[in-house]
Motif scaffolding. Structure first.
Motif, PDB file in Angstrom:
ATOM      1  N   SER A 117      21.689   0.352   9.051  1.00 15.55           N
ATOM      2  CA  SER A 117      22.275  -0.369   7.908  1.00 15.55           C
ATOM      3  C   SER A 117      23.513  -1.158   8.304  1.00 15.55           C
ATOM      4  O   SER A 117      24.474  -1.226   7.545  1.00 15.55           O
ATOM      5  CB  SER A 117      22.674   0.597   6.780  1.00 15.55           C
ATOM      6  N   SER A 118      23.497  -1.739   9.466  1.00 16.84           N
ATOM      7  CA  SER A 118      24.666  -2.521   9.877  1.00 16.84           C
ATOM      8  C   SER A 118      24.263  -3.737  10.691  1.00 16.84           C
ATOM      9  O   SER A 118      23.686  -3.618  11.771  1.00 16.84           O
ATOM     10  CB  SER A 118      25.618  -1.629  10.690  1.00 16.84           C
ATOM     11  N   SER A 119      24.583  -4.926  10.158  1.00 17.75           N
ATOM     12  CA  SER A 119      24.295  -6.164  10.901  1.00 17.75           C
ATOM     13  C   SER A 119      25.112  -6.217  12.176  1.00 17.75           C
ATOM     14  O   SER A 119      24.605  -6.610  13.226  1.00 17.75           O
ATOM     15  CB  SER A 119      24.680  -7.410  10.109  1.00 17.75           C
ATOM     16  N   ASN A 175      26.507 -14.150   7.356  1.00 14.57           N
ATOM     17  CA  ASN A 175      25.226 -14.422   6.701  1.00 14.57           C
ATOM     18  C   ASN A 175      24.598 -13.145   6.154  1.00 14.57           C
ATOM     19  O   ASN A 175      24.289 -12.234   6.921  1.00 14.57           O
ATOM     20  CB  ASN A 175      24.261 -15.074   7.699  1.00 14.57           C
ATOM     21  N   MET A 176      24.443 -13.079   4.847  1.00 16.35           N
ATOM     22  CA  MET A 176      23.934 -11.851   4.224  1.00 16.35           C
ATOM     23  C   MET A 176      22.922 -12.197   3.135  1.00 16.35           C
ATOM     24  O   MET A 176      23.186 -12.005   1.938  1.00 16.35           O
ATOM     25  CB  MET A 176      25.087 -11.075   3.573  1.00 16.35           C
ATOM     26  N   GLY A 177      21.780 -12.713   3.516  1.00 16.48           N
ATOM     27  CA  GLY A 177      20.760 -13.067   2.528  1.00 16.48           C
ATOM     28  C   GLY A 177      20.284 -11.842   1.756  1.00 16.48           C
ATOM     29  O   GLY A 177      20.134 -11.879   0.531  1.00 16.48           O
ATOM     30  N   ALA A 179      31.536  -7.203   4.877  1.00 23.21           N
ATOM     31  CA  ALA A 179      31.497  -6.663   6.237  1.00 23.21           C
ATOM     32  C   ALA A 179      30.075  -6.242   6.570  1.00 23.21           C
ATOM     33  O   ALA A 179      29.365  -5.702   5.712  1.00 23.21           O
ATOM     34  CB  ALA A 179      32.424  -5.470   6.331  1.00 23.21           C
ATOM     35  N   GLY A 180      29.629  -6.502   7.799  1.00 28.17           N
ATOM     36  CA  GLY A 180      28.280  -6.121   8.203  1.00 28.17           C
ATOM     37  C   GLY A 180      28.195  -4.657   8.591  1.00 28.17           C
ATOM     38  O   GLY A 180      27.771  -4.307   9.679  1.00 28.17           O
ATOM     39  N   VAL A 181      28.632  -3.808   7.681  1.00 30.92           N
ATOM     40  CA  VAL A 181      28.618  -2.354   7.932  1.00 30.92           C
ATOM     41  C   VAL A 181      27.926  -1.664   6.764  1.00 30.92           C
ATOM     42  O   VAL A 181      27.772  -2.280   5.699  1.00 30.92           O
ATOM     43  CB  VAL A 181      30.061  -1.800   8.059  1.00 30.92           C
ATOM     44  N   PRO A 182      27.512  -0.405   6.926  1.00 34.95           N
ATOM     45  CA  PRO A 182      26.858   0.266   5.808  1.00 34.95           C
ATOM     46  C   PRO A 182      27.731   0.239   4.549  1.00 34.95           C
ATOM     47  O   PRO A 182      28.924   0.537   4.612  1.00 34.95           O
ATOM     48  CB  PRO A 182      26.673   1.698   6.303  1.00 34.95           C
ATOM     49  N   GLY A 183      27.140  -0.162   3.436  1.00 34.37           N
ATOM     50  CA  GLY A 183      27.859  -0.134   2.167  1.00 34.37           C
ATOM     51  C   GLY A 183      28.748  -1.334   1.895  1.00 34.37           C
ATOM     52  O   GLY A 183      29.355  -1.428   0.823  1.00 34.37           O
ATOM     53  N   GLY A 184      28.837  -2.273   2.828  1.00 38.95           N
ATOM     54  CA  GLY A 184      29.686  -3.451   2.625  1.00 38.95           C
ATOM     55  C   GLY A 184      29.301  -4.221   1.368  1.00 38.95           C
ATOM     56  O   GLY A 184      30.161  -4.717   0.629  1.00 38.95           O
ATOM     57  N   GLY A 185      28.004  -4.304   1.106  1.00 38.08           N
ATOM     58  CA  GLY A 185      27.517  -5.081  -0.025  1.00 38.08           C
ATOM     59  C   GLY A 185      27.854  -4.465  -1.368  1.00 38.08           C
ATOM     60  O   GLY A 185      28.016  -5.176  -2.371  1.00 38.08           O
ATOM     61  N   LEU A 186      27.964  -3.139  -1.412  1.00 42.14           N
ATOM     62  CA  LEU A 186      28.278  -2.468  -2.682  1.00 42.14           C
ATOM     63  C   LEU A 186      29.688  -2.857  -3.140  1.00 42.14           C
ATOM     64  O   LEU A 186      29.943  -3.060  -4.320  1.00 42.14           O
ATOM     65  CB  LEU A 186      28.162  -0.949  -2.512  1.00 42.14           C
ATOM     66  N   LEU A 242      18.808   1.034  -0.512  1.00 42.27           N
ATOM     67  CA  LEU A 242      18.773  -0.422  -0.669  1.00 42.27           C
ATOM     68  C   LEU A 242      19.400  -1.112   0.546  1.00 42.27           C
ATOM     69  O   LEU A 242      18.970  -2.183   0.965  1.00 42.27           O
ATOM     70  CB  LEU A 242      19.532  -0.831  -1.938  1.00 42.27           C
ATOM     71  N   ASP A 243      20.419  -0.465   1.089  1.00 42.14           N
ATOM     72  CA  ASP A 243      21.150  -1.041   2.225  1.00 42.14           C
ATOM     73  C   ASP A 243      20.236  -1.223   3.439  1.00 42.14           C
ATOM     74  O   ASP A 243      20.322  -2.217   4.157  1.00 42.14           O
ATOM     75  CB  ASP A 243      22.318  -0.101   2.574  1.00 42.14           C
ATOM     76  N   MET A 244      19.344  -0.255   3.640  1.00 40.91           N
ATOM     77  CA  MET A 244      18.467  -0.338   4.816  1.00 40.91           C
ATOM     78  C   MET A 244      17.623  -1.609   4.743  1.00 40.91           C
ATOM     79  O   MET A 244      17.491  -2.342   5.719  1.00 40.91           O
ATOM     80  CB  MET A 244      17.573   0.902   4.883  1.00 40.91           C
ATOM     81  N   VAL A 286      16.940  -7.823   6.117  1.00 46.29           N
ATOM     82  CA  VAL A 286      16.888  -9.235   5.720  1.00 46.29           C
ATOM     83  C   VAL A 286      18.074  -9.997   6.326  1.00 46.29           C
ATOM     84  O   VAL A 286      17.919 -11.104   6.852  1.00 46.29           O
ATOM     85  CB  VAL A 286      16.885  -9.368   4.183  1.00 46.29           C
ATOM     86  N   ASN A 287      19.257  -9.393   6.256  1.00 47.39           N
ATOM     87  CA  ASN A 287      20.443 -10.069   6.808  1.00 47.39           C
ATOM     88  C   ASN A 287      20.250 -10.453   8.271  1.00 47.39           C
ATOM     89  O   ASN A 287      20.499 -11.589   8.666  1.00 47.39           O
ATOM     90  CB  ASN A 287      21.673  -9.154   6.699  1.00 47.39           C
ATOM     91  N   ILE A 288      19.777  -9.501   9.062  1.00 50.13           N
ATOM     92  CA  ILE A 288      19.664  -9.806  10.497  1.00 50.13           C
ATOM     93  C   ILE A 288      18.461 -10.714  10.779  1.00 50.13           C
ATOM     94  O   ILE A 288      18.505 -11.516  11.709  1.00 50.13           O
ATOM     95  CB  ILE A 288      19.581  -8.526  11.346  1.00 50.13           C
TER      96      ILE A 288
HETATM   97  N1  ASP Z   1      24.903  -3.164   5.431  1.00 54.63           N
HETATM   98  C1  ASP Z   1      24.824  -4.594   5.296  1.00 54.63           C
HETATM   99  C2  ASP Z   1      24.874  -5.251   6.649  1.00 54.63           C
HETATM  100  O1  ASP Z   1      25.478  -4.754   7.560  1.00 54.63           O
HETATM  101  C3  ASP Z   1      25.887  -5.145   4.424  1.00 54.63           C
HETATM  102  C4  ASP Z   1      25.663  -4.627   3.030  1.00 54.63           C
HETATM  103  O2  ASP Z   1      26.098  -3.523   2.732  1.00 54.63           O
HETATM  104  O3  ASP Z   1      25.022  -5.322   2.234  1.00 54.63           O
HETATM  105  O4  ASP Z   1      24.306  -6.289   6.834  1.00 54.63           O
END
Ligand code: ASP
Length: 404
Positions: free
Chosen positions: A262-264, A297-299, A340-347, A374-376, A381-383
């Motif tokens: 879960s991290s870009s 980039n976080m589609g 941030a491209g880390v787990p939970g950044g989108g929340l 959802l993050d997974m 998609v982001n990557i």
């Molecule tokens: N985990 C996502 C990512 O690293 C960011 C998000 O939480 O949406 O791309």
């Protein structure tokens, strides 16, 4: 029989799901004994991010050469990111509407009247991309600031005469290559890492928490498939003439890594390896487009925000107007830059999207329980978007070679 790494990763993923289901009634076992190995794997990957982004962007920017070409490639990359992300939020809103996931779940009316809290402004995120102290940015792992500093270093280096910049550039080139090498070592542990990451997620997200929100999960997952197959698949085919199937096969290792970490940012070393080794994108383009994409980039995240904003609006009985939906599209697209491209950044960024149209932030608590699931998907998609951009931009710059 020698299995390919991707196959081994998928076996790890599958076994993780099976063991996770078996441990559902006893999830503390998964948390205590299995999760630490997953965390260890993520830490190993994270260890590479800052040196890799710094070195690869310096080399990328300096190998592109003049500022004009850099601007051209940067411009194309940004355009691709912005358009596909705006598309993603729209798909999310549409699916949110079609699935009607929030209808029937009702929240106390008094919450509706509650004022949305002040959102951190997008302008301040954008102004903050210039680090006052680049060393601090490196220590804190502030990716946007590191990118800015690396771009300046790369541009500065190329505008000097070669004898003065050669040692600097070759040092960072060497550092980037060492990071790719270490990525290879760490990725050989991926099947175990993936197993240890997925097991606790499945074990602790029992069916009870999933069922009421199964429509939200369904909408996000279907949206993710649409975004990958239609938006990225179409642009890959239209702009680079590569078959979407070849593309997906070439990036499958990165997709599996994104899904489980879960991290870009954490997937970045693997993404760079996939597009250069399997798809023939030049080092020059990959080392510029991908670190940028992993950060801005976080589609998938934008898509998820579209679905969740609509879901929360329905739960609180708010009918979103057309212009509010427009606001959501703009906020989620620009907000992706600061996510941030880390787990939970989108929340965290979802709170900004909700505030932009005055939806109650309490809605976040509904999503928080299932956020990892959802993050997974959204991270995949982001990557995938980052890698699609690298192929499209490489083709347009004649930097895509045929891979046997
Ligand atoms: N985990 C996502 C990512 O690293 C960011 C998000 O939480 O949406 O791309």
């Amino acid at each position: 029989m020698k299995l390919k790494l991707t196959t081994k990763i998928f076996i790890g993923l599958f076994l993780g799901v099976v063991v996770g289901l078996m441990l559902q009634s006893n999830s503390s076992i998964a948390m205590t004994y299995i999760k630490p190995f997953g965390d260890l794997f993520i830490n190993l990957i994270k260890m590479l991010i800052v040196p890799l982004v710094l070195s690869s962007l310096i080399v990328g920017a300096s190998s592109i050469g003049d500022i004009k070409t850099l601007g051209k490639i940067g411009g194309k990359t940004l355009l691709y990111y912005l358009f596909t992300t705006a598309f993603a939020v729209s798909i999310g809103l549409l699916l949110g509407k079609l699935f009607n996931a929030g209808v029937g779940i009702s929240m106390p009316v008094e919450v509706v009247a509650q004022e949305a809290k002040e959102a951190p402004s997008l302008i301040s995120t954008l102004l903050n991309v210039v680090p006052k102290n680049p060393i601090k940015a490196l220590v804190e792992g502030n990716m946007l600031q590191i990118i800015t500093f690396a771009l300046f270093l790369g541009i500065g280096a190329t505008s000097l005469e070669e004898s003065k910049s050669k040692a600097f550039i070759s040092f960072f080139d060497s550092l980037a290559n060492i990071m790719y090498q270490i990525t290879g070592f760490i990725m050989s542990l991926a099947p175990f890492g993936v197993f240890a990451l997925i097991t606790p997620v499945v074990a602790s997200n029992g069916i009870d928490i999933l069922l009421p929100l199964i429509k939200v999960i369904g909408a996000v997952y279907i949206g993710c498939v649409i975004q990958i197959v239609i938006v990225y698949g179409f642009t890959i085919k239209a702009f680079s003439k590569m078959s979407p199937f070849t593309f997906l096969k070439g990036i499958s290792e990165a997709m599996a890594t994104g899904f489980s970490t879960s991290s870009s940012s954490g997937t970045l070393p693997v993404s760079i390896k996939c597009v250069t080794k399997n798809l023939g994108v030049s080092d020059k383009i990959a080392s510029f487009v991908l670190p940028l994409g992993a950060t801005i980039n976080m589609g998938g995240t934008a898509l998820y925000q579209g679905v969740c904003a609509l879901f929360i609006a329905q739960v609180y009985g708010v009918d979103l107007t057309f212009s509010q939906m427009g606001t959501i599209i703009i906020t989620a697209t620009l907000g992706a830059i600061g996510t941030a491209g880390v787990p939970g950044g989108g929340l965290i960024m979802l709170s900004i999207v909700l505030s932009s149209v005055g939806l109650p932030l309490e809605g976040l608590t509904l999503i928080a329980g299932i956020d990892r699931i959802l993050d997974m998907a959204r991270t995949v998609v982001n990557i995938t978007g980052d890698m699609a951009a690298s192929v499209v931009v490489a083709k347009s710059e004649n930097e895509l070679k045929k891979v046997a």
